[in-house]
Design an enzyme around this catalytic site. Structure first.
Site, PDB file in Angstrom:
ATOM      1  N   GLY A  39     -63.309  -8.294  63.205  1.00 56.78           N
ATOM      2  CA  GLY A  39     -62.154  -8.882  62.488  1.00 56.78           C
ATOM      3  C   GLY A  39     -60.922  -9.096  63.341  1.00 56.78           C
ATOM      4  CB  CYS A  42     -56.491 -11.555  61.649  1.00 55.80           C
ATOM      5  SG  CYS A  42     -56.239 -12.081  59.966  1.00 55.80           S
ATOM      6  N   GLY A 115     -66.882  -8.253  76.942  1.00 52.61           N
ATOM      7  CA  GLY A 115     -67.605  -9.411  77.463  1.00 52.61           C
ATOM      8  C   GLY A 115     -66.912  -9.973  78.693  1.00 52.61           C
ATOM      9  N   GLY A 181     -36.161  -9.112  68.011  1.00 50.49           N
ATOM     10  CA  GLY A 181     -36.852 -10.375  67.738  1.00 50.49           C
ATOM     11  C   GLY A 181     -36.841 -10.713  66.260  1.00 50.49           C
ATOM     12  CB  VAL A 184     -43.614 -14.238  61.774  1.00 49.47           C
ATOM     13  CG1 VAL A 184     -44.186 -14.264  60.387  1.00 49.47           C
ATOM     14  CG2 VAL A 184     -43.441 -15.636  62.289  1.00 49.47           C
ATOM     15  CD  GLU A 204     -34.124 -14.404  67.957  1.00 51.28           C
ATOM     16  OE1 GLU A 204     -35.114 -13.790  67.522  1.00 51.28           O
ATOM     17  OE2 GLU A 204     -34.185 -15.171  68.940  1.00 51.28           O
ATOM     18  CB  VAL A 238     -32.736  -4.695  73.347  1.00 52.96           C
ATOM     19  CG1 VAL A 238     -32.947  -3.243  73.746  1.00 52.96           C
ATOM     20  CG2 VAL A 238     -32.316  -4.802  71.884  1.00 52.96           C
ATOM     21  CG  HIS A 446     -42.861 -26.659  31.244  1.00 56.51           C
ATOM     22  ND1 HIS A 446     -41.797 -26.508  32.109  1.00 56.51           N
ATOM     23  CD2 HIS A 446     -42.470 -26.121  30.056  1.00 56.51           C
ATOM     24  CE1 HIS A 446     -40.797 -25.920  31.472  1.00 56.51           C
ATOM     25  NE2 HIS A 446     -41.187 -25.669  30.231  1.00 56.51           N
TER      26      HIS A 446
END
Ligand code: FAD
Ligand code: NAI
Length: 467
Positions: A39, A42, A115, A181, A184, A204, A238, A446
């Site tokens: 996995g 992520c 690998g 930073g 995201v 930032e 920083v 609606h």
């Protein structure tokens, strides 16, 4: 020597999806993974665990801020962080086991180990037990992902100075958290720990948050986060963290240089980006070329400089997003099967899973201006949407950018609750080359938040009804 049609190195969303699609198309496939679970970033230390903590911490905050307004009194919530972490780990466990199940179902062989590409057609696997074996294969896909970008003078120990991985594992809520930073990761994980009680300051380098995001959206989002208590120091860097005392002491300077101030913190989260991961792959010896930023170079068919060796996901150019890696995985498998595999880089949604969420697809206003493309803007605020009004979650808006001549949708941007679910309506319209009028004339149920998308589409032609 075991022999395959395709060997995929790395089982993140790029690698595992590529392997499954190739097996579906009749190829004999093997995957090589050095981590004990499938996995990739992520599922193990990225999208999935961060969303579990975002979900749990949002509920925690809702108890104090939202439920009393609805007449639901449950008292002050009590945080059991160990159980919240177990909730996260159980979610991760279910997901990584799911990948293992899919490999078995599709008769994909898996090799645990690191690998290394020995050249076209040969992959060496160094098992975690030290034993080495070589796999023979018609084609190789490199899907080794990315790693945390390091910051000079700020040594990550994953205890007090942490990357996103450490921020998903803290065993107590830091009183003060300094995030380096405003991208995201900084905003998602900063939000998690602020909701759980930390005072969060974000430093930032640039004079804005979320570079690359539509400027108007970024400004509004910053204001909303400030309202929630996040403190931003923009245009700052920083330069070092003193770890000698009980409290961490970070030296923060203006980006252009100047007098430093010291900010104390219990935890410092380094979230200044990620870098492609190619360590130990033997690329140089195999003749696989990298670009100037250390990413594997690929052509329009995702083939590297060596015939029969392909690369996908975070290790190549493009947004570092799971669904981009997945789409490239499918594309390569289909290309290898002689089909017209393809990724549409113009329509890749991106979502920040905070509250409210921020979602976008296609071009920003800044990009359109820079490209000299004339466009119309349709903007509709959630304060005018019936459903968000009654739910009292009216922060945010929908913005649609459409070509001034043809009305074709060029970009969509949403700040609001569940924006990440809503953005796909705009993405599908864009994928079909749709115009703003196509959305404007589509009947929307609606009362839904999605009516704000219809209204924004109508606003492109200055005919929104509820504004
Ligand atoms: P990865 O997922 O990084 O997988 C690479 C795999 O290759 C790993 O399992 C690694 O062990 C293995 N590997 C590396 N080298 C070797 C080798 N030599 N031999 C064998 N195996 C090897 N994206 C989103 O779209 N949505 C989100 O909400 C989101 N949230 C995120 C939150 C966090 C905290 C982080 C860090 C990232 C997040 N991302 C998110 C980004 C997303 O995780 C990546 O874009 C995605 O995982 C890239 O997939 P990939 O297949 O290219 O590589
Ligand atoms: P990012 O690239 O999103 O943001 C990094 C931020 O750090 C930028 O704003 C940059 O200007 C700033 N910065 C760089 N150097 C700095 C310095 N020395 N001092 C202060 N600020 C500095 O990277 P982030 O947040 O680390 O995320 C990495 C990747 O992971 C992203 O590319 C993103 O695509 C992916 N991701 C996606 C998520 C999602 O889709 N919801 C969630 C989390 C990560």
């Amino acid at each position: 020597m075991a022999s395959y049609d395709l060997v995929v190195i790395g089982t993140g969303p790029g690698g595992y999806v590529c392997a499954i699609r190739a097996a579906q198309l009749g190829m004999k496939v093997a995957v090589v993974e050095k981590w004990p679970t499938f996995g990739g970033t992520c599922l193990n230390v990225g999208c999935i665990p961060s969303k579990a903590l975002l979900q749990a911490s949002e509920r925690y905050e809702e108890v104090t801020h939202m439920l009393p307004k609805m007449g639901i009194g449950v008292g002050k919530p009590k945080l059991d962080l160990a159980t919240m972490m177990k909730f996260k780990s159980d979610g991760v466990d279910g997901n990584v086991k799911g990948v293992g199940f899919l490999f078995k179902k599709n008769k994909i062989d898996s090799y645990e180990g690191t690998g290394r590409v020995l050249g076209a057609g040969k992959v060496e696997v160094k098992g975690n037990d030290g034993k080495t074996q070589t796999l023979e294969t018609k084609n190789i896909v490199i899907a080794t992902g990315s790693d945390v970008a390091k910051l000079k003078g700020v040594e990550i120990d994953e205890k007090r100075i942490i990357s996103s991985t450490g921020a998903l594992e803290l065993d107590k809520v830091p009183e003060k958290m300094l995030v380096i930073g405003a991208g995201v990761i900084g905003l998602e994980l900063g939000s998690v720990w602020r909701r759980l009680g930390a005072q969060v300051t974000v430093v930032e380098f640039l004079d804005r948050i979320l570079p690359g995001m539509d400027g108007d959206v970024a400004k509004s989002f910053q204001r909303l986060l400030e309202k929630q208590g996040v403190v931003f120091k923009l245009g700052a860097k920083v330069t070092g963290v003193d770890t000698s005392g009980k409290k961490l002491k970070a030296s923060v300077e203006p980006a252009a240089g100047g007098t430093a101030e010291v900010i104390e913190a219990d935890a410092v989260l380094v979230a200044i980006g990620r870098v492609p991961y190619t360590e130990g792959l033997g690329l140089k010896e195999a003749g696989v070329a990298l670009d100037q930023r250390g990413r594997i170079q690929t052509d329009e068919h995702l083939q590297t400089s060596v015939k029969g060796i392909y690369a996908i996901g975070d290790v190549i150019a493009g947004p570092m997003l799971a669904h981009k890696a997945e789409d490239e995985g499918v594309a390569v498998a289909e290309i290898l099967a002689g089909q017209a595999g393809h990724t549409n880089y113009d329509v890749i949604p991106s979502v920040i899973y905070t509250f409210p969420e921020v979602a976008s697809v296609g071009k920003t206003e800044e990009e359109l201006k820079q490209a000299g493309i004339a466009y119309n803007v349709g903007k509709f605020p959630f304060t005018a949407n019936g459903r968000t009004k009654v739910n009292q979650t009216t922060d945010g808006f929908v913005k649609i950018l459409a070509d001034a001549k043809t009305d074709r949708i060029l970009g969509g941007h949403i700040i609001g609750p569940e924006a990440g679910e809503m953005i796909h309506e705009i993405a599908v319209a864009m994928e079909f080359g749709g115009a703003a009028e196509d959305i404007a004339r589509t009947c929307h149920a609606h009362p839904t938040r999605s009516e704000a998308i219809k209204e924004a589409a109508m606003a492109v032609a200055k005919r929104a009804i509820h504004m």
